[in-house]
Design an enzyme around this catalytic site. Structure first.
Site, short mmCIF file in Angstrom:
data_model
loop_
_atom_site.label_atom_id
_atom_site.label_comp_id
_atom_site.label_asym_id
_atom_site.label_seq_id
_atom_site.Cartn_x
_atom_site.Cartn_y
_atom_site.Cartn_z
N LYS A 171 31.84 -5.76 68.90
CA LYS A 171 32.85 -5.75 69.97
C LYS A 171 33.37 -4.31 70.08
CE LYS A 171 36.80 -5.93 71.13
NZ LYS A 171 37.41 -4.85 71.96
N GLU A 174 37.32 -1.58 74.60
CA GLU A 174 37.19 -1.68 76.06
C GLU A 174 37.45 -0.34 76.73
OE1 GLU A 174 39.36 -2.93 74.04
OE2 GLU A 174 41.28 -3.46 74.95
N CYS A 279 41.61 8.95 62.24
CA CYS A 279 42.41 8.29 61.21
C CYS A 279 42.52 9.17 59.99
CB CYS A 279 41.81 6.94 60.86
SG CYS A 279 40.20 7.10 60.10
#
Ligand code: NAD
Length: 482
Positions: A171, A174, A279
């Protein structure tokens, strides 16, 4: 402009949800549209992955990695196009985008080496009785990834999980869904059988459907702490194996004896590189005692990051507003802005989401900018009287991804490395990413679950072990474990 499609069972298929615009953060233009799929698409992808699993799992590891040897060559052959795709959908400057693809290649190389490092264990555990340990894939697994590395972070999970015999549903974010489609095409070109790798685009609905789907055995997640916690809780409640990497607030301790050029250039590169959307980026600089000369030099290095040339945009208009708000609030709370990236506009690209490199001095540990993840090219300097005072501030952070120290003293370096509450520590290194074969993973609220996502630790995560105890010789006799 084409609409992004899902990739299921070796075919690109229309998504089953409404379409969301995808922006080029460099100029603010719409470059594509992505389907916000639902549980139906997840179920289709899981079905395809389940159908592919028996054949793929039965393929010997040495054969499975041949796909990744070919895939690695394809990444290299297409590196320019892949890098340009990252520039387009994410905004990174070309050199940073290329470095990202090179890192994806390195991650693929680790998967290629798996046959060399995963040979099982075998031992005579009692007279005439042997025990052997074999590793088996889990089945269908899911990988949920963030926006900040559209190629590298998917490669934290794809090569290892798949080479170890699992079938995957990815996934993508988006906000950057284009690279995943090219990854799917190149894996197919490398000879990966249909259904072994699938992509379902979308947001929360897809993530929740992945956490709930009974046929998914394990989930890796990389993203913010808030969502990492939600995925960890929901996936674990559904009895899945979950490893969820979260957000970060990385501290660098600057000692007065640090090499001025090494410290100032590395710290500036850590906070401004990839526009601070890493990060592992430096976020708080704990300046111990007399460090003003190094700080001045560091500000000059940070000033050298030119928006639109060596400094890319941030991901969205909302991200820019959020980052600028943090700066303004710190200023209003009494901090001093030494270098101000607010209101940055790149001529000819006025629609781009730019924030210039920003350095703020005299921040206090209580300020919001000192505690929360900003995720932009912003460095907050907190003055600390000594190394213990600096460590106390670092230790208080709920996060624990990375921490670094800049010093010429081995003793001080060791002292900080032992006491920092972070999973990845740097000594005179601003971005202490443990490269392959070492595993990537933080502590505290930066990671939920056991082990690291990459390196050797990933073998444990993506497989289950079977222990077989065998006796062939009758004369071995009988005992209480016979
Ligand atoms: P994010 O948490 O917003 O999104 C990550 C993924 O979760 C995306 O695929 C997104 O679609 C999905 N998602 C978003 N909101 C959701 C919700 N409410 N429910 C379910 N799913 C949801 O993160 P991001 O903004 O894409 O990425 C930036 C964050 O990722 C930063 O916090 C950064 O520190 C972190 N990050 C961490 C690491 C690490 O190794 N620890 C690496 C890269 C990025």
């Amino acid at each position: 402009m084409h609409t992004v499609r899902n990739y299921i069972g070796g075919e690109f298929v229309e998504g089953d949800g409404p379409l969301l615009d995808v922006y080029n953060p460099g100029d603010g233009g719409v470059i594509s549209r992505v389907p916000m799929s639902g549980a139906g698409a997840v179920d289709e992808a899981v079905k395809a992955a389940r159908a592919a699993f028996p054949g793929w799992a039965a393929t010997p590891l040495k054969e499975r990695v041949q796909v990744f040897f070919r895939y690695r060559a394809l990444l290299e052959a297409n590196i320019e196009e892949l890098s340009r795709l990252i520039v387009e959908e994410h905004g990174k400057v070309y050199e940073e985008a290329k470095a990202e693809v090179l890192k994806a290649i390195e991650l693929t190389e680790f998967a290629c080496s798996l046959p060399q490092i995963t040979a099982g264990e075998i031992m005579e555990v009692s007279r005439g009785v042997e025990c052997r340990v074999d590793r088996y894939p889990l089945g269908v697994v899911a990988s949920i990834v963030p926006f900040n590395f559209p190629s590298m972070v998917p490669h934290w999970s794809i090569p290892n999980a798949i080479a170890l015999g699992n079938c995957m549903v990815l996934k993508p974010s988006e906000m950057v869904p284009l690279s995943a489609g090219r990854i799917a095409e190149l894996l197919a070109e490398a000879g990966l059988p249909a259904g072994v790798f699938n992509v379902v685009n979308g947001g929360r609905e897809v993530v929740e459907a992945l956490c709930d789907h009974p046929a998914i055995e394990a989930i890796s997640f990389v993203g913010s702490t808030r969502v990492a916690q939600a995925v960890y809780r929901r996936g674990s409640a559904n009895l899945k194996r979950v490893l969820a990497l979260g957000g970060a607030k990385n501290h660098i301790i600057l000692m007065p004896d640090a090499d001025p050029e090494m410290a100032s250039s590395n710290i500036a590169a850590s906070m401004a590189g990839c526009t601070g959307q890493r990060c592992m980026a430096a976020s708080v600089l704990l300046a111990v005692s007399h460090t003003d000369a190094i700080l001045r030099r560091m500000v000059e290095h940070a000033r050298g990051a030119v928006a639109g040339e060596t400094l890319g945009p941030v991901i969205s208009r909302e991200a820019r507003e959020r980052i600028e708000r943090y700066i303004t609030e710190a200023e209003e709370a009494g901090a001093k802005v030494l270098l101000d990236g607010r209101g940055t506009v790149v001529p000819g690209r006025e629609g781009g989401f730019y924030v210039g490199a920003t350095v703020i001095d005299h921040v206090t540990p209580e300020m919001k900018i000192a505690r929360e993840e900003v995720f932009g090219p912003v460095l907050a300097i907190i003055r600390a009287p000594d190394v213990d005072g600096a460590l106390e501030i670092e230790n208080r952070s709920p996060y624990g991804n990375a921490a670094s120290v800049f010093t010429e003293s081995g003793g001080v370096a060791r002292y900080v490395a032992e006491r920092a509450s972070a999973g990845m520590v740097g000594v005179n290194v601003g971005v202490p990413v443990p490269r392959e074969p070492f595993g990537f993973g933080g502590w505290n609220d930066s990671r939920f679950g056991v082990g690291d996502l990459t390196g050797r630790s990933s073998i444990e995560f993506w497989t289950r072990s079977k222990k077989t105890t065998t006796k062939w010789n009758r004369e071995a006799g009988t005992n209480w474990m016979s």
